[in-house]
Each structure stands twice: as C-alpha cells, then as structure tokens.
Design a protein around this motif. Structure first.
Motif, mmCIF file in Angstrom:
data_model
loop_
_atom_site.group_PDB
_atom_site.id
_atom_site.type_symbol
_atom_site.label_atom_id
_atom_site.label_comp_id
_atom_site.label_asym_id
_atom_site.label_seq_id
_atom_site.Cartn_x
_atom_site.Cartn_y
_atom_site.Cartn_z
ATOM 1 N N ILE A 83 0.640 -1.387 -0.042
ATOM 2 C CA ILE A 83 -0.151 -0.290 -0.170
ATOM 3 C C ILE A 83 1.096 1.351 -0.113
ATOM 4 O O ILE A 83 2.022 1.474 0.549
ATOM 5 N N ILE A 84 -0.126 2.042 -0.868
ATOM 6 C CA ILE A 84 0.846 3.278 -0.365
ATOM 7 C C ILE A 84 0.080 4.669 -0.083
ATOM 8 O O ILE A 84 -0.982 4.482 -0.691
ATOM 9 N N THR A 85 -0.147 5.106 0.663
ATOM 10 C CA THR A 85 -0.856 6.408 1.353
ATOM 11 C C THR A 85 -0.214 7.118 2.310
ATOM 12 O O THR A 85 0.737 7.128 2.106
ATOM 13 N N THR A 86 -1.323 8.196 2.568
ATOM 14 C CA THR A 86 -1.239 9.204 3.536
ATOM 15 C C THR A 86 0.111 8.851 4.677
ATOM 16 O O THR A 86 -0.322 8.364 5.519
ATOM 17 N N GLU A 87 0.745 10.004 4.867
ATOM 18 C CA GLU A 87 1.720 10.716 6.271
ATOM 19 C C GLU A 87 1.027 9.892 6.775
ATOM 20 O O GLU A 87 0.001 10.874 7.170
ATOM 21 N N GLY A 88 0.731 8.898 7.430
ATOM 22 C CA GLY A 88 0.119 9.111 9.358
ATOM 23 C C GLY A 88 -1.028 8.018 9.304
ATOM 24 O O GLY A 88 -1.391 7.895 10.181
ATOM 25 N N PHE A 89 -1.434 7.740 8.358
ATOM 26 C CA PHE A 89 -2.172 6.645 8.015
ATOM 27 C C PHE A 89 -1.680 5.622 7.441
ATOM 28 O O PHE A 89 -2.608 4.132 6.878
ATOM 29 N N ARG A 90 -0.536 4.845 7.349
ATOM 30 C CA ARG A 90 -0.214 3.024 7.240
ATOM 31 C C ARG A 90 -1.317 1.893 8.085
ATOM 32 O O ARG A 90 -1.287 1.000 7.444
ATOM 33 N N PRO A 123 4.633 12.106 1.864
ATOM 34 C CA PRO A 123 3.778 13.062 2.336
ATOM 35 C C PRO A 123 2.739 13.906 1.486
ATOM 36 O O PRO A 123 2.912 13.858 0.076
ATOM 37 N N GLU A 124 1.504 13.954 1.607
ATOM 38 C CA GLU A 124 0.373 14.524 1.107
ATOM 39 C C GLU A 124 -0.705 14.517 2.166
ATOM 40 O O GLU A 124 -0.392 13.951 3.012
ATOM 41 N N CYS A 157 -1.941 -0.773 -3.909
ATOM 42 C CA CYS A 157 -3.025 -0.642 -3.725
ATOM 43 C C CYS A 157 -2.759 1.207 -3.226
ATOM 44 O O CYS A 157 -1.971 1.238 -2.280
ATOM 45 N N LEU A 158 -3.301 1.964 -3.801
ATOM 46 C CA LEU A 158 -3.328 3.587 -3.893
ATOM 47 C C LEU A 158 -3.942 4.249 -3.091
ATOM 48 O O LEU A 158 -5.071 3.920 -3.661
ATOM 49 N N PHE A 159 -4.101 4.273 -2.070
ATOM 50 C CA PHE A 159 -5.189 4.850 -0.980
ATOM 51 C C PHE A 159 -4.465 6.518 -0.428
ATOM 52 O O PHE A 159 -4.483 5.935 0.511
ATOM 53 N N PHE A 160 -5.742 7.840 -0.499
ATOM 54 C CA PHE A 160 -5.153 8.662 -0.141
ATOM 55 C C PHE A 160 -6.453 9.109 1.141
ATOM 56 O O PHE A 160 -7.625 8.837 0.668
ATOM 57 N N LYS A 167 -10.163 14.224 -5.562
ATOM 58 C CA LYS A 167 -9.361 12.607 -5.799
ATOM 59 C C LYS A 167 -7.717 13.374 -6.542
ATOM 60 O O LYS A 167 -6.639 11.985 -7.265
ATOM 61 N N ASN A 168 -7.410 14.002 -6.884
ATOM 62 C CA ASN A 168 -6.367 15.017 -7.470
ATOM 63 C C ASN A 168 -5.060 14.592 -7.010
ATOM 64 O O ASN A 168 -4.053 14.290 -8.224
ATOM 65 N N ASN A 169 -5.174 14.690 -5.808
ATOM 66 C CA ASN A 169 -3.676 14.669 -5.158
ATOM 67 C C ASN A 169 -3.495 12.638 -5.781
ATOM 68 O O ASN A 169 -1.879 12.316 -6.143
ATOM 69 N N GLU A 170 -4.540 11.951 -5.981
ATOM 70 C CA GLU A 170 -4.629 10.601 -5.924
ATOM 71 C C GLU A 170 -4.507 9.771 -7.172
ATOM 72 O O GLU A 170 -3.515 9.149 -7.802
ATOM 73 N N THR A 171 -4.592 10.593 -7.599
ATOM 74 C CA THR A 171 -4.669 10.217 -9.791
ATOM 75 C C THR A 171 -3.946 10.824 -10.163
ATOM 76 O O THR A 171 -3.298 10.222 -10.680
#
Lengths: 532, 567
Positions: A83-90, A123-124, A157-160, A167-171
């Motif tokens: 998974i690649i995810t938002t900082e703080g939410f792994r 980071p995002e 899996c990409l999940f922000f 969804k801009n950052n995720e796209t």
C-alpha cells in the motif's frame, strides 16, 4: 455459421455445473462435471466441451460464476501486495473500525492481507472539504514503488485520506505509479470506491490488489483454453451484485467477483419466481457446508452496500445480500456438553463429505439423516462422483453419535436431526426478513442447491411461508443464473453536503461523469445499454 | 457436590425431549434477536442505531432473572437487565395495580445499573390472567439533561449534574400511553426528537416481542415454554458449576487500581478476594476503596453485571442467562465505591467496570491460565472537542477511542479492539473530519504498547488531532494513565495511557502539556493549528516473554510493532 448458444458455467467446490441454452431452438442442455482443484479452468473447459459435443463453433457467449476470488480470500492465497498511503495513516487497514470477532471472549486475531512493512507513507494531504494542503511529489511515489518492488510485491494499492472528496492528489500519484510499476496490478482506491469511510475504501482496494494477480491469471488461462479450441466466443463474468461484466473489467476489479457464484443462483431464483408470478421470494441455497438465504422483494434482489468475507475482511461494493448459516448437507450433528442435539458449525463439507459418501467421515450429517429417512435415493446420487450412497454407514453413525446417547431409535434420531436443522434454517429466514422489515408470511420459498427442496415443506410450515417453488433444475440454478444475468455496472460517489446547500450544477456534472464512466465500462463488451 | 446432584435431579424430573428443547431454545433466543433488530432499525440516535448500545430479553415473572437474551445486545446490559426488571417487580409489590398492557419506564442507575443515559422499558406478558414473564428493552439515549451534552461529565460530584433521574413509572397503563410522562421526558432533554424516536423504537420492539412470544405460547403451550425456560437456566447453571468444580478450591486475592476519580488525585483500589469452594464462587470486594467524590462510583447491580460480563468472557460456552450467576455469591460492603446509592455520581461507570473485569481476569489467571487473556486497554477514553463555527453554530465532537486487547492462549492480542463491555465500533475519521473542523494528523497503531509475553499484547493506538477553526475547548475522560493493563501468566504489562495537548501557557514544556490527573481533564483551550494527542494503552501479554519464538520477535521488529530499541 450462426452462433446461437449461450453457456452458463458455475464452478463450485464439488461440481462444475454447465447449462447451455440454444437461443434459436430454445433447447437447454445441462451438464455436471467434477471441479478441478488447483486450476478451475481445466474442469471448466471439459464441462463446456461435454455440453457442446466438443464443438464451440456455435457458442456466442460463455457466462461464468466463479469462486476463484472467494477461495483466494478464505484460504488467504492472494498475492503479495503493498500500500502507498498518506503520511500518518499506514495502519488504517489493520485498525479496522475498532471491533472484535465475537461478543463473548477476547481472543480475536486479525492478520491484514497486506503486511505492515509493505504499507508505506508519502507526504500529501487533502482535507474533508477537498482542499489540498500538501501536494504529492512524484519522487516520493517513485521511491515508495521501488521500495515495494524490492520487497517483492506483485501488486499495489494506492489509497489517500479524503480521496473521495478530491481525487487530484491520488490521480496524480496513480499516473506516476502506473509508469513505474512493472505490471497492470495497480489498484487505486478512488477508482474502485470513491466513497467516504477510509477503512472500508482502503480494505476494498487492498483486497482488490491482493486478488488481482490471482484472478487475472486465472481468467487469462481461461481465455487461452477457449482460444485454443478455435472459439471466439465472448466470456463474461458474474459480479457479486448479480450483474455481469467483461473479462477485462473483472481483471481490473476482481474484488467485485467475491460473491460471483452464489449471486448467480439468486438471480436465477428471482427470475424463475417472477416468471411464475411471485414477486416476493426468499431464496434458499443449501450446499454442502452452508445454507444461504437471500431476499427478493417486489421482484428485486436486495442489495447490501458491503459485506465481510471474514473478520475484518470488508468489501464495500454493491452485493446481493445473503445471510449464511452453517446448516448445509454436510453439517455435522452432535450432542453438546449439556446433552442437547446441535447441528454444525463443524461440517464434513464435500470432502470427505457425509458418512454415506464413504470417504472417511464417521460423524453423522444432515444428508445422512435425510438418507436414513428415505428422503434421498441411495441408488441415485447427484453428480458423477459416486455410484451409490452407503445407507448402512449412515445408520451406524447416527446410532453411535445420536440415537444411543439420547436413548432414541435411529429413525427418530434422524428425524430429530432434520428437525433441528429445519429450525435453524427457519431462524435464518426470519431474521433476514424481519431485519429488513419484511413479514416472511408474504413470501414464497425458492429452494435450490443440492438439498434445498428437501427442507422446503418444513420451512413453509414453520415460518408460514405462502408457498414454495422448486425449479426444474435445482442443482444447476447458479449456472442458469449466469445465462439470465444482465450486464451491469454500479457507480457510487459521496456528496457530503446538507440538502439545502446542494449545488445543482455540481450534482449534474457529477452524474454526467458517473454516466460516462459507466458507459465506457459497459461498451467494452459491445452490449446495448438498457437503462442508466 | 450436593448442589450439582440436586440440579441434575430437578432437570431429570422435568420431562422434555431434547429435540423440542433445542427448537424452543432457538425460537426464544430469536424473539430477543428480533427485538434487537427492530430497535436497531428504528432508533433515531446513532449510539443505538450504529453502535448498538441497547439490549432486549425475556425475564422471570417473580425474580426478574434473565431467561433469554439477544445475541447482539451490549454485553454489560445483558448483566444489568435482571436488576432493572426486579426494580419494576419491587415497585409493583409496593404499589400494586399491575395490569395487562402496562409498560414501565425508568433510568435509575442505583436500582437498574449503569448510568442515567440508559433508559429501560419493562413490559409484563400476561397469559390466562397471570404474569407469565417480562420483556424488557434498554437503550442509550443521546441526551438526558444534566451539565454537559451527552452526559459524560468528568467533574460531577452528584448525579443531578449528570442528567434527569426517572424512577420506575408507568409509560402505558393497560395499553394507554401516559402522555404526561412523555412530556416530562421530552422537556428534560436537549434532543427531544431523538428521545421520542428512540423511545418509540423500544415500544415497538416490546410489541413485536409480545406478538412473537404469544405465537410461540399458542403453539407450544405455557407449560412447555415454562419447562424449556427453566431447563435452559438450569443448563447454564450446571455448566457453570461444572466449570467451577473443575477448578482447585481456595482463595485468590488480587488488586488493581484506578488512577483517580477525576476530582481528587488519589488512586482507588479495586480488590477482590475470590474463593472457589467446590462448585461455588464467592467474590468478595470488601478490600476495595470506599465511595469517592467523582463519577467513577458504581451501584451494586452494576458490580454484579460487570462480574457477569467477566465470567462470560472467561467461560464463553455457558449460555447467556441467569444460570451463570446462580453459583456466585457476592460480598460488597455498602460504603464501597462498588455499591453506591443516590446522589453519588456514576457517569464514568465504564472505567470502573473495565477495571473490575481486569481484576477477575487476573484472579482466574492463577487457577485457569488456559481460560484467561492479558488485560485489555481498560479505558473508554471519552474525548470531546467543542466550539463554534464561523456562522456561530455550535459543534461537539464526542467519541470513545480504542486500544489493544491482551495476549491469550491462542495467540497475540488483537490490535485496536473495542472495550470488553461493548461491541461498538469507532466512527471513520473521514466522517469525523467531514462533520467537525478538525484534521487527524495521525491515526495509527502505537508501537511498543503491547505487553511482552509468549503471546504479545495487542497494540494501542495513536490519535493526533489538529484544530482547523479559530478556537475550541476539549475534555478527556480516560484511565490507565498510571497503572498499565497487566499481563497474565508472567506476561508483561501494556503501555499506560498518555495524553498531550499544545498549550500557550507559561508552564508548558516545549508548548506541550499533560493533565495533572493524567487522563482526566476539562477546559483545555485550543486555537487554530494546535493539536491534542492521545496514545492509548496496549493489552497485557500472555506467558513468559522468554518463551516467545525468535521468528515472532524478528517479525515484530521487521513490521515495526516493536521498535527493537529498549525491548
């Protein structure tokens, strides 16, 4: 040559059921062959070859209800994913919604399908109102992808957080990720489920990533085998919502096939009952290990927004609602610690199966009780696996485990087993109807699966169901359902505003977006769109 | 062994074939399940509809004992409802005048257990002119008055600061709704519509239960149902006695502590002297602290109900009815903080019953190590952040937070589980962020928080929340800030609860502060960009840390469950 034949294939744990329908001649042909463990596509092919006299040239379409995804989830045989995810939410995937598996007892355990060291943060950040407070940097995605590839991940899996709101950052991240990832196995959370609720979205997308290599490989093998027979027939896959989709869509969204097989049966049951003039139906699928109940109200299948395949294994995508209890033909009857007769939850399944199969199980099952009571013909077992059932063995088992301890005659004990099983089934039906606010007395039962019809009379009497309809081919209802399913694609979005501050233009724009997205997916299979 | 034979004798005298009994058991449990389902579907407030903070059951006509309970009700309610029904039976005995069609309503925590938010409706079921049994419904209402919205007031010193207190009164008389009562209830709540919806959901659940029970009675007859109910209770009792008689006789003394009561910074002792005598269990809480000023007192009935929850977590196979408590004798002195009367505050009862359950796990550890688990995180951690939006409207974010479960004989403890007294889930952080002007900067597992052991305790969590509006105030009601969740069978303790908040005060260290009462504080002032950070306890470990296989230790470090630095 005219291609007039449509084939439905349902691959179950024991049997692969084939139903071929010649749409011009109106002829139906039914076939049942043993499933092939390991690679289901082999049994699949031998089944359709048998059903068509080894000639696929007039077959236009093959529609498939599959349990490949279900089994991979239950047996935990998916791919190694990251998974690649938002900082703080792994840890969202592992923290779930702070629950536990059982009310009583605190011994729960949960192993997420993606391990913690393969869950990387970048980071995002987007806020709930859609404001992007931290842009995603290409370099951080590339570095995370490299790390996961180095760890041996096959899919990602990409999940922000708040991706549903914007969804801009995720796209942006998805575009970069797809450039650097070595295969097609990239599951993007907002492409799979653009809905609020981070755990449900992350879990659904993670399970998609976990399933993608397994399901895609299976479907590719299937396409290969069909192509080798010089057939250009189209293959379609049944989804958990009862609709069907193209093979390409199934490869991209394998998580939507988690309940593919059972959903097909419910679709068939609905259509048969509706054709017979009954719009309110309770479908009862009795298999080897379970009894699955589903409700049809006003001619429509009841859909649920999400389901758990196992504790913490949550899939949020529209699915036909089903309630399952452990009271199938293989469920084992026993006396509990306090001397009460109980059925299940242990099951002999289909392998070794009931005592009467003679494959080594010696504890009596519901099927054994039905056999002893003469409700099943020992000389004519279904399928091609057995030539006869061993009634004497079933009698011995019931005598030893139930009749003697309770001081009853064997026949009475067998009857008691059937009674208690009926009572459990009736309970499941009452609960699925009452929870939805339906009075079971207004419904008819539609039993199918190997043993469903055996219990229909008792269920009608116990619950006061209006009638029961037994389909012509109860054992191949799921294969029939494949043939009857419509092409279907569900789109969902979250719009988190109060009704009085709803922006009409924005809403219309959103609906237009969803429409074109759905059209795109449906048109992949050249079908005519009936309604949106 | 005398008692056991007596039960078996009685059981064998009641003639009922095991098939009919098995069927009736399922049908009776289903009536309670259907009542649960009805209320979950129709309740207005999310505490009932989403978190399922409610319960239903069938209760004895004379003693009020629990006969049958729904599967999905909140565990702690399963234990207290017998007391609620008994309170109504006692009231009727004093006043007389019970009729078919009556429904009693009340929330008195001193007679019915728990706290003021939980409203109970109790309805007699008549057959042939006599009370056959009672049906009851309990649900957590959103607001019942008092000093703070939502009724979790950490500084209450009297129950009057916690909400309205309604003794058992008739909501229905012979089937006719007493609208005066509805008016009184509605005018005492900040959310009267929610109250009205929840109350009607409970009325509907009881109506449905009555209808289903009458169908069953018509079909099988009163005698058969009565026989089945008493046999089911005796079965549970016999199983419980069998479990107890398999344990060695003797007395075990264990104690654990609450950090403080929220008012005075003095630890409160929760001590048990537990005696097994053949098939009897004597639970003596005499050495526990006396009643305290703050809201962590509980009533006697809550103490007994919490014991029931602990026993059901330890002996999971015993059916959920009064039979479980039949072999149990309680000694709870009247001046104890485990046996208070009005007007002592009880709003924080969750913290005390969680500790009580921990103490019983620690007691059984010595005689039934194969049945227990390390203690769970042991606090509800009620955190509230409230303020006003730019348009002047008020917002209150109020939620309970999770922690680790204990290691157990089968494996490591569950990471981030819910409280043993509840089955409630946590709202998604995206829902919280969408509803309130906050952003979580972290929502993660807390490494190193699980107690060491052959089977490690589950991890607690880290929740860090940043304020997005101009200003807000916050309060926290938590526990386990000083006394960590113990492990069992030589397992280590989990990490203690920690709470930090950004502050501009002169005495803040690096602009951060922690509460003097560790995890209980009101009136925290926050401005935009400032954060609060809650680090919740992990569970205690199970078994000697030295017995943990190396590959599991390596995996813990590889996955970052354990940092590998100090441990």
């Amino acid at each position: 040559m005219r291609k007039s034949i449509v084939i439905g294939v349902d691959v179950g744990g024991t049997f692969t059921d084939i139903l071929s329908l010649d749409e011009v001649l109106g002829e139906v042909h039914v076939e049942k062959v043993p499933s092939t463990k390991g690679d289901q596509s082999s049994g699949f092919l031998s089944g359709i070859m048998a059903a068509t006299n080894h000639d696929l040239s007039s077959v236009s379409t093959i529609i498939h209800g599959t349990t490949v995804a279900t089994n991979a989830l239950l047996e935990r045989k998916g791919a190694k994913a990251g998974i690649i995810t938002t900082e703080g939410f792994r840890d969202v995937l592992e923290m779930r919604r702070r629950d536990r598996p059982t009310t009583w007892g605190l011994w729960g355990q949960f192993t997420p399908v993606i391990e913690r060291k393969c869950r990387l943060e970048v980071p995002e950040r987007t806020l709930a109102d859609g404001t992007v407070v931290k842009e995603i940097a290409a370099a951080s995605i590339e570095a995370a992808a490299k790390d996961l590839i180095d760890q041996g991940c096959e899919s990602v899996c990409l999940f922000f957080i708040n991706g549903y709101a914007n969804k801009n950052n995720e796209t942006k991240a998805a575009k970069i990720l797809r450039q650097v990832w070595p295969n097609d196995y990239v599951s993007v959370a907002t492409e799979i489920l653009p809905e609020i609720r981070e755990f449900e979205r992350c879990s659904t997308a993670s399970l998609n990533a976990y399933l993608q290599p397994v399901v895609a490989n299976y479907l590719a093998r299937l396409e290969d085998r069909i192509a080798k027979e010089n057939s250009d027939s189209e293959i379609l896959i049944v989804q958990s919502n009862g609709g069907i989709m193209s093979v390409d869509a199934a490869k991209a969204f394998p998580v939507r096939t988690a309940l593919s097989g059972p959903a097909a049966g419910v679709v068939a049951a609905r259509q048969i009952a509706n054709a017979a003039g009954f719009l309110n139906v309770i479908t009862c699928d009795m298999g080897g290990t379970s009894f699955d109940v589903s409700l049809v109200a006003d001619g429509q299948n009841i859909l649920t927004a999400q389901a758990s395949i196992d504790f913490g294994m949550v899939i949020r995508t529209p699915m036909i609602e089903m309630s399952t209890i452990g009271a199938g033909g293989g469920s084992i009857a026993h006396i509990d610690e306090t001397g009460l007769l109980e059925i299940g939850p242990d099951s002999a399944g289909s392998d070794p199966g009931p005592v009467c199969y003679g494959f080594g199980n010696d504890r009596p099952t519901v099927t054994d009780a039905n056999l002893v009571l003469g409700r099943i013909d020992a000389r004519k077992p279904i399928g091609n696996k057995l030539t006869a059932l061993d009634r004497d063995a079933a009698v011995m088992a019931i005598k030893k485990h139930i009749a003697t301890p309770l001081g009853m005659r064997v026949e009475d004990a067998a009857e008691a087993i059937v009674k208690v099983a009926n009572s459990k089934m009736a309970g499941a039906i009452r609960l699925i109807s009452i929870e939805r606010g339906h009075d079971p007395k207004l419904f008819v039962a539609m039993p199918f699966g190997g043993g469903g019809a055996l219990h229909a009379g008792a269920l009608m009497q116990d619950i006061g169901l209006a009638a029961a309809i037994v389909p012509r081919y109860p054992g191949v209802t799921s294969a029939l359902g494949c043939v009857m399913s419509d092409l279907r694609h569900d789109e969902v979005r979250t719009l988190n505003v109060m009704l009085n501050s709803l922006d009409d233009d924005h809403l219309h724009k959103l609906i237009a977006e969803m429409t074109s997205s759905a059209e795109g997916i449906i048109q992949q299979s050249n079908a005519k769109i009936e309604s949106i | 062994m005398k008692t056991k034979e007596t039960i078996s004798d009685t059981m064998s005298k009641i003639k009922m074939d095991p098939v009919t009994l098995a069927i009736l058991k399922g049908r009776l449990e289903q009536i309670a399940d259907e009542m649960d389902a009805t209320l979950f579907r129709s309740a207005f407030n999310p505490i009932i509809a989403e978190a399922h903070d409610a319960s239903h059951g069938i209760y004895d006509a004379i003693t009020g004992e629990t006969l049958v309970q729904g599967k999905s009700g909140l565990p702690i309610f399963v234990g207290v409802m017998a007391f609620a029904v008994k309170a109504v039976i006692d009231k009727v005995a004093r006043d007389g005048g019970l009729q078919d069609g009556d429904v009693y309503i009340f929330n008195d925590p001193y007679d019915g257990g728990t706290h003021l938010s939980d409203f109970r409706l109790v309805k007699p079921i008549y057959r042939n002119g006599e009370v056959f049994c009672y049906l009851a419904s309990v649900g957590h209402w959103h607001d019942v008055g008092g000093n703070v919205p939502g009724n979790y007031n950490p500084e209450a010193t009297e129950c009057f600061q916690e909400g309205m207190l309604i003794p058992p009164v008739k909501l229905f008389s012979a089937g006719v709704l007493n609208t005066d009562i509805v008016d009184i209830l509605s005018s005492n709540s900040r959310l009267p519509n929610s109250l009205y919806g929840d109350m009607n959901g409970q009325i509907n659940a009881l109506d449905l239960g009555k209808q289903r029970l009458n169908d069953l009675l018509d079909h099988y007859g009163e005698d058969n149902i009565k026989k089945a109910l008493s046999l089911l209770k005796m079965r549970a009792e016999r199983m419980m006695r069998d479990h107890l008689s398999a344990l060695p006789n003797g007395t075990i003394s264990v104690e654990d502590f609450l950090d403080n009561d929220g008012v005075n910074d003095v630890a409160l002792k929760l001590a048990v002297d537990m005696t097994i005598k053949d098939e009897k269990l004597i639970i003596d809480f005499s050495r526990s602290s006396p009643a305290c000023a703050g809201p962590v007192n509980i009533s006697r009935s809550t103490t007994i109900a919490a014991t029931y929850v602990a026993l059901k977590h330890i002996f999971t196979d015993v059916p959920a009815n009064a039979g479980v408590l039949q072999p149990v004798e309680f000694i709870i002195p009247e001046d104890s903080f485990l046996s208070v009367r009005a007007p002592k505050p009880v709003g924080g009862y969750t913290e005390t019953i969680l500790r009580l359950i921990d103490v019983l796990f620690q007691a059984f550890e010595h005689i039934a190590p194969e049945r227990v688990n390390g203690c769970a995180y042991g606090t509800i951690n009620a955190l509230s952040i409230a303020g006003h939006r730019k348009n002047g409207s008020r917002w209150v974010m109020f939620s309970f937070f999770g922690g680790g479960h204990g290691g157990h004989p089968e494996g490591d403890g569950l990471n981030h589980g819910n409280a043993p007294i509840s089955t409630a889930t946590i709202p998604p952080l995206e829902i919280l962020e969408a509803a309130y002007p906050v952003a979580f900067t972290q929502w993660a597992l807390r490494p190193d928080s699980g107690g060491a052991g052959k089977h490690r305790g589950g991890l607690g969590a880290i929740y860090e929340i940043e304020l997005l509006e101009k200003s807000a105030t916050a309060f926290l009601f938590g526990e386990r800030g000083k006394f960590p969740p113990p492990g069992v069978v030589d397992g280590g303790a989990g990490a203690v609860n920690k709470f930090y908040y950004d502050s501009d005060d002169d005495d803040a260290v690096n602009n951060k502060k922690s509460p003097p009462l560790v995890s209980k504080i009101t009136g925290i002032k926050l401005r935009k960009g400032q954060r609060v950070r809650l680090e919740t306890p992990g569970g205690g470990g199970y078994g000697k840390p030295a017995d943990r296989p190396q590959h599991l230790i390596d995996n813990d470090i590889a996955q970052g469950y354990v940092s590998g630095e100090n441990k």
